[in-house]
Design a protein around this motif. Structure first.
Motif, short mmCIF file in Angstrom:
data_model
loop_
_atom_site.label_atom_id
_atom_site.label_comp_id
_atom_site.label_asym_id
_atom_site.label_seq_id
_atom_site.Cartn_x
_atom_site.Cartn_y
_atom_site.Cartn_z
N ASN A 23 0.79 -1.23 0.00
CA ASN A 23 0.00 0.00 0.00
C ASN A 23 0.82 1.28 0.00
O ASN A 23 0.30 2.36 0.28
N GLY A 24 2.11 1.16 -0.29
CA GLY A 24 2.92 2.37 -0.48
C GLY A 24 3.29 3.14 0.77
O GLY A 24 3.73 4.28 0.68
N ASP A 29 3.96 -5.81 4.23
CA ASP A 29 2.72 -6.16 4.91
C ASP A 29 2.18 -7.51 4.43
O ASP A 29 2.75 -8.14 3.54
N LEU A 30 1.08 -7.94 5.04
CA LEU A 30 0.53 -9.27 4.75
C LEU A 30 0.02 -9.39 3.32
O LEU A 30 0.25 -10.40 2.65
N LYS A 31 -0.67 -8.37 2.86
CA LYS A 31 -1.14 -8.41 1.47
C LYS A 31 0.05 -8.51 0.51
O LYS A 31 -0.04 -9.15 -0.54
N GLY A 32 1.13 -7.86 0.87
CA GLY A 32 2.35 -7.95 0.07
C GLY A 32 2.84 -9.40 0.00
O GLY A 32 3.23 -9.89 -1.06
N PHE A 75 0.88 -4.04 9.35
CA PHE A 75 0.92 -5.22 8.49
C PHE A 75 -0.45 -5.60 7.92
O PHE A 75 -0.53 -6.45 7.04
N GLY A 76 -1.52 -5.00 8.47
CA GLY A 76 -2.85 -5.31 7.96
C GLY A 76 -3.78 -5.78 9.07
O GLY A 76 -3.62 -5.40 10.23
N SER A 77 -4.73 -6.63 8.70
CA SER A 77 -5.76 -7.04 9.66
C SER A 77 -5.77 -8.56 9.79
O SER A 77 -5.08 -9.27 9.05
N MET A 78 -6.60 -9.04 10.71
CA MET A 78 -6.74 -10.50 10.86
C MET A 78 -7.35 -11.11 9.60
O MET A 78 -7.03 -12.24 9.24
N GLU A 79 -8.20 -10.35 8.91
CA GLU A 79 -8.76 -10.85 7.64
C GLU A 79 -7.63 -11.04 6.62
O GLU A 79 -7.61 -12.02 5.88
N SER A 433 8.35 -1.05 -2.80
CA SER A 433 7.35 -0.09 -2.34
C SER A 433 7.28 1.09 -3.30
O SER A 433 8.29 1.46 -3.89
N THR A 434 6.09 1.69 -3.39
CA THR A 434 5.97 2.91 -4.17
C THR A 434 6.21 4.13 -3.29
O THR A 434 6.28 5.25 -3.76
#
Ligand code: GLC
Ligand code: CA
Length: 555
Positions: A23-24, A29-32, A75-79, A433-434
């Motif tokens: 997410n820049g 992070d987790l999505k990464g 890093f994001g969420s539990m989802e 990263s952007t």
């Protein structure tokens, strides 16, 4: 020797902060991670060891946990976690979580309560002691990240123990409530479907009741004899095994600084009463000039002796991890190989051959499969790691060492070498990263990156891919018996592995010059299963090129 999936697996370690930013904001992070699972699948690894992703104030980048059942906001969420886990499972990749339970963050609710009063129900969750006399710590122990291992807390006028930073108070494992809390939390993760635990400094959870002064090295007293492999560590791990681990088909690896081959048979014995495997450091420990800090290369003779002792003494009795580097170590190719142009790729492949043909579960640290190198540090502002910053202040701030003397030791051994972002491609910030990365990208990313290496079948990446595949096809690599040859050679690391009729000869040159080698008679006519040079290994005396490595297999 029992066959087990985790003996046959290859593990890939992810340090999430530096792996891939989705997410820049400059932070991995987790999505990464989810977005790069196909890359890992292509490499062929079986298991991810995920460095901590829990809620944390990040005094030690997630190794200071304030909530074991929540994901770090950055890093994001539990989802996001659940999605990553299920996407990994879809690809046949398992995820092993980092379990940091020697200590918590001082911002964990247990510690927030504990420090409030001597009567607080959480008081005994941590290790509190009275000072010796006003203004003096209970003893002279030093913490691993510098300074005293005791912090005075004015609320109750007592000291708490912290083997790492003062924001990482040690849990009191002698308290059965603490153990139960940890076991419940582990069960919660297992029920979620994770595939195991890598247990942070697990050999340190049991401390002696008496806490005498330690022998003084450098600045403080040595706490290790009282805190490492302590009196109840095996009892506590057996209890953990009985209450949690034995109920699931998971992989467990204990980070066990200070473990000996004898003790490894207890921690990770074939009988399986405690953990599956140890992760020990004897081969990567150098006799530091200044604590762990040194600019000297480890001698090959010493390296061979240590690694061979672990190979032979654990054979059939216990299980070990294989690694050259991780998030706490400098980059393998810079430390044990040769990162100069012309030598980097070949020496990275040689190191990989040497390690991946041994017995144990191999660990690849992110970027190692690309031959990523140490970072060319120029000044203190470039460091992020608490250990490196504190060490500089302690050694140079005290006037004990000059900047000039300490700098090469710090720059060469700092944990930040391993923590620069993974180099994905040759675009800005190496495609990590952007935004602005939290730690600088190594300037060599234009040349060393995943995009270029996945496209080139002669790359370090493709060499790792081949080594991983060979392990899957040849049980002799997993279960064969080890024997060291040419013990006294200061340039060559040569060994054999044998299982039933099959036998491997592994030859690795650690030299930047040509070396002579004679193929043993029994391997004449054997087939070469992997090599980092275009050479023919027929018979007789051959000349090995710098950092040449090859493996012959006799059926
Ligand atoms: C382990 C981790 C390291 C951390 C320390 C304290 O050694 O690998 O990164 O700083 O424990 O948790
Ligand atoms: Ca991010």
């Amino acid at each position: 020797m029992d066959k087990r999936w985790w003996k046959e697996a290859v593990v890939y370690q992810i340090y999430p902060r530096s792996f891939m930013d989705s997410n820049g904001d400059g932070i991995g992070d987790l999505k990464g991670i989810t977005s790069r699972l196909d890359y890992l699948k292509y490499l062929g690894i079986d298991v991810i060891w995920l460095s901590p992703v829990y809620q944390s104030p990040n005094d030690d980048n997630g190794y200071d946990i304030s909530d074991y059942q929540a994901i770090m906001d950055e890093f994001g969420s539990m989802e996001d976690f659940d999605e990553m886990l299920s996407e990994a499972h879809k690809r046949g990749i398992r995820i092993v979580m980092d379990l940091v339970v020697n200590h918590t963050s001082d911002e964990h609710k247990w510690f927030v309560e504990s420090r409030k009063s001597k009567e607080n129900p959480y008081r005994d969750y941590y290790i509190w002691r009275e000072g010796k006399e006003s203004g003096k710590a209970p003893n002279n122990w030093g913490a691993c990240f510098g300074g005293s291992a005791w912090e005075y807390d004015k609320e109750t006028e007592m000291y708490y123990l912290h083997m790492f930073s003062k924001k990482q108070p040690d849990l009191n494992w002698d308290n059965p409530k603490v153990r139960q809390e940890v076991f419940d939390m582990m069960t919660w993760w297992c029920e979620k479907g994770i595939d195991g635990f890598r247990m942070d400094v697990i050999s340190m959870i049991s401390k002696t009741k008496e806490m005498p002064d330690g022998e003084v090295h450098d600045f403080y007293g040595d706490a290790n004899p009282y805190c490492v492999n302590g009196p109840n560590v095996h009892a506590y791990l057996q209890e953990m095994n009985e209450k949690v681990l034995s109920k699931y088909d998971i992989m467990t690896v204990g980070e066990t600084p200070g473990v000996t081959t004898e003790l490894a048979k207890q921690y990770a014995g074939e009988n399986g009463h405690e953990l599956n495997m140890v992760f020990q450091f004897e081969h990567v420990e150098s006799d530091g000039k200044y604590g762990k800090w040194t600019d000297e290369k480890v001698s090959l003779i010493r390296l061979k002796k240590t690694m061979s002792r672990w190979q032979t003494e654990l054979y059939g009795k216990a299980w070990n991890s294989l690694f050259w580097d991780n998030h706490d170590q400098p980059r393998a190719v810079s430390r044990f190989g040769d990162d100069r142009p012309g030598y980097r790729e070949v020496s990275a492949k040689m190191l990989a051959t040497c390690l991946h043909m041994m017995q144990g579960t191999p660990y690849i640290y992110q970027g190692e499969e690309l031959g990523m190198t140490n970072y060319p540090f120029q000044n203190m502002e470039e460091f992020r790691d608490i250990e490196s910053i504190n060490a500089y202040n302690e050694w140079c701030g005290s006037g004990l060492l000059s900047h000039q003397i300490f700098w090469p030791c710090l720059a060469g051994k700092s944990r930040d070498n391993a923590r620069t972002p993974v180099q994905w491609d040759d675009s800005e910030n190496a495609g990590f990263s952007t935004g602005t990365p939290w730690i600088a990208v190594n300037p060599n990313y234009k040349e060393i990156n995943a995009k270029a290496e996945t496209a080139d079948t002669g790359s370090v990446f493709h060499y790792y891919k081949k080594l991983i595949a060979l392990r899957k096809q040849n049980p002799v690599i997993v279960y064969g018996k080890y024997e060291l040859l040419l013990e006294d050679s200061e340039e060559l690391f040569v060994y054999t592995r044998a299982l039933d009729e099959k036998k491997l000869l592994v030859v690795c040159s650690f030299s930047d010059e040509e070396e002579k080698f004679t193929i043993p008679d029994e391997f004449i006519g054997a087939s070469c299963i992997i090599s980092n040079r275009d050479n023919v290994y027929g018979s007789g005396r051959i000349a090995l090129q710098p950092y040449e490595a090859f493996v012959l297999m006799k059926e």
